[in-house]
Every structure is written in C-alpha cells, then in structure tokens.
Scaffold this active site. Structure first.
Site, short mmCIF file in Angstrom:
data_model
loop_
_atom_site.label_atom_id
_atom_site.label_comp_id
_atom_site.label_asym_id
_atom_site.label_seq_id
_atom_site.Cartn_x
_atom_site.Cartn_y
_atom_site.Cartn_z
NE ARG A 99 6.89 17.93 -17.11
CZ ARG A 99 7.75 17.42 -16.24
NH1 ARG A 99 8.99 17.17 -16.60
NH2 ARG A 99 7.36 17.15 -15.02
CG HIS A 188 3.63 13.32 -11.83
ND1 HIS A 188 3.87 12.57 -10.68
CD2 HIS A 188 4.81 13.40 -12.48
CE1 HIS A 188 5.15 12.23 -10.65
NE2 HIS A 188 5.74 12.73 -11.72
NE ARG A 249 11.44 15.03 -6.35
CZ ARG A 249 10.84 14.84 -7.52
NH1 ARG A 249 9.75 14.09 -7.60
NH2 ARG A 249 11.28 15.43 -8.59
#
Ligand code: ADP
Length: 411
Positions: A99, A188, A249
């Site tokens: 990833r 994402h 966040r």
C-alpha cells in the site's frame, strides 16, 4: 500465487498473505493464509500474529526499524511452528503488494515496482512526508531480504486520479497548481474502489451503472461520489486532513484559524498542524477519546454532553457531504457505509441517515441492527428510492488482486 500484502505506516506495519489467482478473483474466494500487525516499531514493538484457522498470538519484541520487523515476519511465516498452509520456505511467497499512500499525479493505477517507480514515490514525499518514506522503507526492506521478488505498488490516491478539474482544483491562483501541484488528490481510494466493486457484484451491475456515495468511516474518514464507476468527488484533499470530522483530524476548517492561533496562542505552525491532525475531531470536541465505541458508551451511560456533541458534529458533517454529493451527482442509487464505524455502528448509521427522507433515504431498524461485525447487505426500508447498504471494506484483498494483475500484465 501467494502475495504478501504490506501496509507500512510511520511506526507500524500491517500484513496479510493472500493466495490469489484468476479463478479465485472470478469466484471471490481467495484465502488469507496469515495476517498480523506490528505496532510501535522503533521501541518495544507489540505483535499480533494470526495463522489461518489458528488463535491470534500476541507478544512484544524490540524492532529498530521496518526491516527488522519484516525480517521477523518472514521468518515466522515459514516457521514450522506457525503451521501456515502452503508456506514452508521463502520461495513460497511469490510476490509482494505494497500500500503506497501518495501517488501524486504520476500514478493513476497500480504498477510493478522498478527504479522509475521508486523515484516517482520519492517525488511525492513532499505531499506525504510521514507516509511515503515508511512505504519506501518497506519496499527497500523486501528488496534487501527477498532480492528480485516481484513487488507492486497500490496507491491510495489512484482511484481518484480521474476526478474532473472542477473537483480537484482549489480556487486559489492557478499558478500554484502549475508550480507545485497543489490540488486535491483524495485518499482511501483502494477502499472506495473495493466497495464500488463489491456493490456491483452484489447487485450484478455494470461499471457504467454504478452511481453511489461511499462512506469510509474508520479512524480516518472520507466520502466519495462514484459515477459510472469513477470517483468524481472525494472529501480528503491534498492531504488526508480535509473533509469529514475524523477520530483526531479536524477535517474542513477556515484556514484563517491557523494564523489566528499563531497570533493569539503563540503556537508554531508545526504545533497547529499537529493539533489539527492528532488532537482534533472526535477527540478534540469530546476531550475524552477518538474511539467511537467509547464515545457512544459515554453518551449512553453517563449522558456526557461533549461526547454527544462530538458524535453529533461527526454525523452532521457526513450528512452535509451526502447532500453535496447528491447535488453534484444528480442523485445516487445507493449510499454505502464502510470502515470500523460504518460497518459496526447501527446507531451512527441511523443518526446520519435520519431526516434524509426528502431524498428518499430511509433505513429499516431491524436490517440496520443485523449488519455488524462483517455482515454485509441492504439496510434500507422497502420504500427507499435511494438504497442504504453496509459493505465491509477489504483493501488488502484488492492489493493482492492488483499485484496478481500487475504481474500477469492485466492491470
Ligand atoms: P482505521 O481507520 O484505523 O483502520 P477502523 O476502520 O478500524 O480504523 O475504525 C476504527 C473506529 O471504528 C474506532 O473509532 C472504533 O471505535 C470504531 N468502532 C469499531 N467497532 C465499533 C462499534 N461496534 N460501534 C461503534 N464504533 C465502532
């Protein structure tokens, strides 16, 4: 083909070994041979390792860096005591899929890793200073330990790379995009892409008929409008800080707050950005925790005012994005919940979808309650014109499949 899927964070590492081939992709029946998580790399690391059909083993061990952690995992995977089917020597691992968080404008799909790709990932370090170096250290460690094994990079940004200019450009002077590539990239992407694929599979739909809004709600949260199978809008921006309120966040804020805090509190820009990334969102409002489960308990058991407020702000932001994306996409066929919160909390799903009946969105309580802990499916009332679904995400599976496809040249 046995693919080791690696997700290297700044001080953590998640992995899975997935057995994948064309037949398993078509039949959606890959098997996960082993998986695990190593946290706190750089000090006394915590390990959680699970071999297929066996109990999770937890332990601690000091790893100074990703290479030491990966070296340990590889040894464990092939050790007789781990008893992992199909794995008895390092040559049983056929490929590695990584990833990679930021692919900038360079990567619009998954690719085999070579020198040019490594340089491309390095060029994106400015945009993801914490993530890309960790991803690169994983790639380097594999090359050092396993030599010329095929490695693929699967980018979090790639799925959003065809967003229209109207979505990805910030309305600031255009020269900053030209000079520094300041724009929205979105993240994402692997998760939104997987959810979109699974939605098509569940409803036997074609890509062109996929008009949906996907909500990845975990510690990090993002929404994505997918039209004709393509991401046309997403809530995270140049970095993952933009968009929804998240665990820690802040999501969207007026940028003037940054200068204001610098003047009034004497906070450095570094401290302000650390606060916006690590001490805001659910944690910042509640003053208690970034963990949604704990906040729901606090609200229910102790009627904690700020836990309730944090949950309300979280849900309100998501509602606003659903409304915006319905307008941008001229409606949608389905809204899909995923991620730790989206997959497991009927309460939050209900709160987000309440009062959206104007749009033809209505959730059935019974169906909603049933979809937890990995159960997927439709949770809408019979009279909903826009369906609501829960689809557990599976980024690791998509990384394993993309790695296989890259190797076979069918990506
Ligand atoms: P990450 O983004 O780190 O992968 P996850 O997707 O695992 O995170 O999501 C973590 C979040 O999911 C946490 O806020 C956790 O509290 C929440 N969560 C997990 N189970 C539940 C549950 N049953 N109800 C509410 N929230 C849950």
């Amino acid at each position: 083909m046995n693919v080791l899927v690696l997700n290297c964070g700044s001080s953590s590492l998640k992995f899975q070994v997935i057995s994948v081939d064309q037949e398993s992709i078509e039949q959606n029946n890959e098997s996960v041979l082993a998986k695990g998580l190593i946290e706190r790399i750089g000090s006394q690391s915590l390990l959680s390792l699970t071999a297929k059909d066996q109990k999770t083993q937890k332990s601690a061990s000091p790893f100074r860096n990703h290479k030491e952690a990966i070296d340990f995992i590889l040894k464990w995977l092939i050790s007789p005591k781990a008893k992992i089917p199909k794995l008895s020597s390092l040559s049983d691992i056929d490929a590695v899929g990584h990833r990679v968080v930021h692919g900038g404008e360079k990567f619009s799909k998954s690719v085999m890793i070579n020198e040019r790709v490594i340089t491309g990932i390095e060029d994106c370090i400015d945009l993801a200073p914490l993530h890309n170096p960790a991803n690169l250290s994983g790639i380097e460690a594999i090359s050092e330990i396993l030599g010329a094994i095929p490695q693929a990079a699967v980018f979090d940004t790639a799925f959003h790379s065809n967003m229209p200019e109207e979505s990805y450009l910030y309305p600031i002077p255009y020269q900053f995009y030209r000079r520094h590539k300041i724009r929205r990239y979105g993240f994402h992407g692997t998760s939104h892409r997987y959810i979109s694929y699974r939605y098509r599979q569940l409803g036997a739909k074609e890509k062109k008929d996929t008009n949906i809004i996907t909500l990845h709600l975990g510690n990090g949260c993002s929404a994505c409008a997918i039209v004709g199978g393509q991401s046309i809008e997403t809530s995270m921006g140049m970095t993952p800080l933009e968009g929804l309120a998240m665990g820690t966040r802040a999501g969207d804020i007026d940028p003037t707050i940054i200068e204001f805090l610098n003047l009034k509190e004497g906070m450095s820009y570094e401290n302000i950005f650390s606060m916006l990334n690590k001490q805001s969102g659910l944690l910042g409002i509640s003053g208690l925790t970034n963990d949604m489960r704990e906040l729901i308990e606090e609200e229910e058991e102790n009627a904690d005012r700020r836990a309730k407020l944090a949950i309300n702000i979280f849900c309100e932001r998501i509602k606003k994005y659903i409304g915006a994306y319905l307008a941008i996409s001229n409606g949608a066929d389905a809204i899909i919940f995923s991620g730790g919160i989206g997959e497991n909390s009927p309460y939050i799903r209900k709160k987000i979808t309440a009062g959206l009946d104007f749009f033809g969105i209505s959730v059935d309580d019974q169906k909603n309650q049933e979809k937890v802990r990995g159960v997927e499916g439709d949770i809408s009332s019979a009279n909903s014109s826009i369906k609501t679904l829960v689809i557990p995400t599976n980024e690791e599976l998509l990384i394993a499949r993309d790695t296989y496809r890259c190797i076979e040249g069918i990506m």
